[in-house]
Design an enzyme around this catalytic site. Structure first.
Site, short mmCIF file in Angstrom:
data_model
loop_
_atom_site.label_atom_id
_atom_site.label_comp_id
_atom_site.label_asym_id
_atom_site.label_seq_id
_atom_site.Cartn_x
_atom_site.Cartn_y
_atom_site.Cartn_z
N ASP A 12 0.87 -1.17 0.00
CA ASP A 12 0.00 0.00 0.00
C ASP A 12 0.91 1.23 0.00
OD1 ASP A 12 -2.36 1.64 0.46
OD2 ASP A 12 -1.66 1.80 2.54
N ASP A 14 -0.09 5.13 1.07
CA ASP A 14 -0.29 6.04 2.19
C ASP A 14 -0.29 5.29 3.51
OD1 ASP A 14 -1.36 8.75 0.77
OD2 ASP A 14 -2.12 6.99 -0.28
N ASP A 173 -1.81 -0.95 5.80
CA ASP A 173 -2.07 -0.43 7.15
C ASP A 173 -3.55 -0.32 7.49
OD1 ASP A 173 -2.40 1.70 5.27
OD2 ASP A 173 -2.27 3.13 6.91
#
Length: 222
Positions: A12, A14, A173
């Site tokens: 991922d 961000d 996250d």
């Protein structure tokens, strides 16, 4: 000797590879100001991230009473315009990211980015930070068309295909990342230092890392 039990590592963007919250927050606050809304404090920006910029702005506005789609559209357009011009003012890789990517690449591990950020933004940011050429592919939330971004499995499956197939592990996250990996039937590591939308150890990951220095040991242990 390559002792990493995977052929491909997907990330991922961000809150996983990059700390982007200040630039995202300033873009959201630019749009909020145009709409007459109060700004989001920097400390609260991370809680809005996940699912792409449209959902981020929608969450911020809904927290202040909400507006209709006709009023929302120009504010979202303004957010995108501002972010296009200001997306690497504060954004930077997390500590240890460049070293870990270099180590993985040195062992012939193929790398991919799978994000819900627009592909053009993701590619531009990674290019400006000198990281884009480390990845075989960069897949954004708009790459495969409507309804095929995370938490759907499609972008992860696409990343595997573009990287030539093989054993794949994903690092993210948020619950979007976990759900996408589970749906694609691949193992997933939670970036506990990122913008987690629930406590990291409740994300149903196969492992949780507190920093990028823990990534490669975690991958090897899977």
């Amino acid at each position: 000797m390559n002792d990493i039990p995977f052929d491909i590592v997907g990330f991922d963007l961000d809150g996983t590879l990059l700390d982007t919250h200040r630039d995202l927050g300033e873009a959201v606050n630019h749009a909020l100001a145009l709409g007459g809304f109060a700004p989001v404090p920097v400390a609260e920006v991370e809680g809005l991230i996940g699912g792409g910029a449209k959902l981020m702005l929608r969450r911020a506005i809904d927290n202040q009473g909400g507006i209709g789609d006709e009023e929302f559209r120009p504010l979202y357009k303004a957010l995108l315009g501002y972010y296009a011009d200001n997306n690497t003012v504060h954004t930077c890789p997390y500590p240890g990211v460049e070293e870990a990517l270099e180590t993985l690449a040195s062992q012939d591990i193929r790398l991919a980015v799978v994000t819900n950020k627009f592909e053009s933004f993701a590619a531009a940011i990674l290019t400006q930070l000198g990281l884009a050429d480390r990845f075989v592919t960069i897949i954004g939330g708009d790459t495969l068309g409507k309804g095929r971004a995370k938490p759907q499995p499609d972008p992860i499956l696409e990343a595997i295909g573009r990287c030539g197939g093989g054993r794949f592990v994903f690092v993210g996250d948020s619950s979007y990342d976990m759900a996408s990996a589970r749906a694609a039937n691949v193992p997933v590591i939670a970036a506990g230092y990122g913008y987690c939308d629930m406590p990291p150890h409740e994300l149903d990951a196969d492992a949780v890392i507190a920093g990028f220095d823990e990534l490669i040991p975690a991958i090897k242990a899977l």
